[in-house]
Design a protein around this motif. Structure first.
Motif, PDB file in Angstrom:
ATOM      1  N   GLU A  12       0.826  -1.206   0.000  1.00 15.42           N
ATOM      2  CA  GLU A  12       0.000   0.000   0.000  1.00 15.42           C
ATOM      3  C   GLU A  12       0.862   1.259   0.000  1.00 15.42           C
ATOM      4  O   GLU A  12       0.517   2.258  -0.636  1.00 15.42           O
ATOM      5  CB  GLU A  12      -0.971  -0.016   1.187  1.00 15.42           C
ATOM      6  CG  GLU A  12      -2.072  -1.062   1.079  1.00 15.42           C
ATOM      7  CD  GLU A  12      -1.607  -2.517   1.234  1.00 15.42           C
ATOM      8  OE1 GLU A  12      -0.622  -2.781   1.963  1.00 15.42           O
ATOM      9  OE2 GLU A  12      -2.214  -3.396   0.590  1.00 15.42           O
ATOM     10  N   GLU A  13       2.006   1.204   0.693  1.00 17.35           N
ATOM     11  CA  GLU A  13       2.932   2.349   0.681  1.00 17.35           C
ATOM     12  C   GLU A  13       3.526   2.540  -0.714  1.00 17.35           C
ATOM     13  O   GLU A  13       3.665   3.669  -1.191  1.00 17.35           O
ATOM     14  CB  GLU A  13       4.056   2.143   1.709  1.00 17.35           C
ATOM     15  CG  GLU A  13       3.569   2.214   3.153  1.00 17.35           C
ATOM     16  CD  GLU A  13       4.590   1.704   4.162  1.00 17.35           C
ATOM     17  OE1 GLU A  13       4.549   2.189   5.312  1.00 17.35           O
ATOM     18  OE2 GLU A  13       5.428   0.833   3.821  1.00 17.35           O
ATOM     19  N   LEU A  14       3.855   1.432  -1.373  1.00 18.65           N
ATOM     20  CA  LEU A  14       4.368   1.521  -2.744  1.00 18.65           C
ATOM     21  C   LEU A  14       3.324   2.128  -3.673  1.00 18.65           C
ATOM     22  O   LEU A  14       3.633   3.023  -4.468  1.00 18.65           O
ATOM     23  CB  LEU A  14       4.778   0.136  -3.264  1.00 18.65           C
ATOM     24  CG  LEU A  14       6.078  -0.441  -2.726  1.00 18.65           C
ATOM     25  CD1 LEU A  14       6.234  -1.901  -3.161  1.00 18.65           C
ATOM     26  CD2 LEU A  14       7.285   0.372  -3.184  1.00 18.65           C
ATOM     27  N   VAL A  15       2.088   1.656  -3.552  1.00 21.89           N
ATOM     28  CA  VAL A  15       1.007   2.168  -4.401  1.00 21.89           C
ATOM     29  C   VAL A  15       0.837   3.667  -4.173  1.00 21.89           C
ATOM     30  O   VAL A  15       0.715   4.442  -5.134  1.00 21.89           O
ATOM     31  CB  VAL A  15      -0.323   1.416  -4.135  1.00 21.89           C
ATOM     32  CG1 VAL A  15      -1.488   2.115  -4.820  1.00 21.89           C
ATOM     33  CG2 VAL A  15      -0.214  -0.033  -4.603  1.00 21.89           C
ATOM     34  N   ALA A  16       0.859   4.092  -2.918  1.00 18.75           N
ATOM     35  CA  ALA A  16       0.706   5.517  -2.598  1.00 18.75           C
ATOM     36  C   ALA A  16       1.819   6.338  -3.257  1.00 18.75           C
ATOM     37  O   ALA A  16       1.561   7.402  -3.827  1.00 18.75           O
ATOM     38  CB  ALA A  16       0.707   5.725  -1.086  1.00 18.75           C
ATOM     39  N   ARG A  17       3.035   5.845  -3.195  1.00 15.86           N
ATOM     40  CA  ARG A  17       4.164   6.581  -3.820  1.00 15.86           C
ATOM     41  C   ARG A  17       4.035   6.605  -5.345  1.00 15.86           C
ATOM     42  O   ARG A  17       4.382   7.600  -5.976  1.00 15.86           O
ATOM     43  CB  ARG A  17       5.490   5.987  -3.395  1.00 15.86           C
ATOM     44  CG  ARG A  17       5.735   6.247  -1.919  1.00 15.86           C
ATOM     45  CD  ARG A  17       7.159   6.198  -1.550  1.00 15.86           C
ATOM     46  NE  ARG A  17       7.257   6.506  -0.123  1.00 15.86           N
ATOM     47  CZ  ARG A  17       8.340   6.370   0.580  1.00 15.86           C
ATOM     48  NH1 ARG A  17       9.446   5.935  -0.002  1.00 15.86           N
ATOM     49  NH2 ARG A  17       8.360   6.657   1.858  1.00 15.86           N
ATOM     50  N   ILE A  18       3.559   5.517  -5.904  1.00 16.38           N
ATOM     51  CA  ILE A  18       3.384   5.469  -7.361  1.00 16.38           C
ATOM     52  C   ILE A  18       2.326   6.490  -7.782  1.00 16.38           C
ATOM     53  O   ILE A  18       2.537   7.280  -8.714  1.00 16.38           O
ATOM     54  CB  ILE A  18       2.994   4.054  -7.831  1.00 16.38           C
ATOM     55  CG1 ILE A  18       4.156   3.080  -7.603  1.00 16.38           C
ATOM     56  CG2 ILE A  18       2.574   4.057  -9.300  1.00 16.38           C
ATOM     57  CD1 ILE A  18       3.773   1.606  -7.707  1.00 16.38           C
TER      58      ILE A  18
END
Length: 189
Positions: A12-18
């Motif tokens: 979810e953190e990766l998705v937010a950064r993307i």
């Protein structure tokens, strides 16, 4: 950007950064985390390894395109698996003309008392795998989404493009069919 420094981030953190920081190259980490899981889930429906790998590439590309629509109401993995089930079922519907209402009416099952659900808990994993191959792909997907991926009814309904009431009805029917097939299997042993 060096990807290794982001490996510790959860999905979810990766998705937010993307999405919010435009760091699209981070999707490669999600791709690496999920490629073989998506291959396995696709393979469980289509039974062709190279096709399942092609599907996984298509599904992950589709997930990347739809990423801005990911609301975070569920885990990224659940969201991705929902896309995977949908993609695989759509393929089977087209290829094998598997229309669930027709299939269901051709594969009637007797009413089974609710107390038989206890049988489900006693069932071995091996027997369950055999039974899952004998039911309709939509019923299989329903059971996997509900009991393996712990998706809520609303998410299952959206994935299969049916109402939440239809999810409840089909889930009950799928459980009944599994119990019926399991009891039939026991009688043959």
């Amino acid at each position: 950007m060096h990807l290794d420094q982001h490996k510790h981030l959860n999905d979810e953190e990766l998705v937010a950064r993307i999405i919010h920081e435009g760091k699209t190259e981070l999707f490669e980490l999600l791709y690496k985390r999920y490629f073989f899981k998506v291959v396995d889930k696709s393979y469980s429906f289509i039974k062709n390894k190279s096709m399942a790998e092609d599907f996984a590439n298509d599904i992950l590309a589709k997930a990347y395109e739809k990423l801005p629509g990911f609301k975070g109401n569920s885990l990224f993995s659940s969201w991705l698996y929902a896309i995977t089930y949908n993609y695989s079922i759509d393929y089977l519907r087209l290829k094998k003309k598997l229309h669930y209402p027709n299939w269901n009416s051709e594969n009637e099952i007797p009413d089974i008392p609710d107390e038989s659900e206890a049988d489900l808990e006693e069932m071995s994993y091996d027997k369950l795998l055999i039974i899952l191959e004998r039911i309709h792909p939509e019923e299989k997907a329903l059971l996997l989404m509900k009991y393996q991926d712990n998706l809520p009814g609303k998410a299952i309904a959206q994935t299969l493009r049916i109402s939440e009431d239809a999810v409840k009805m089909r889930l009950k029917r799928a459980r009944t069919r599994v119990i019926y097939l399991y009891q039939s299997m026991l009688e043959k042993d």
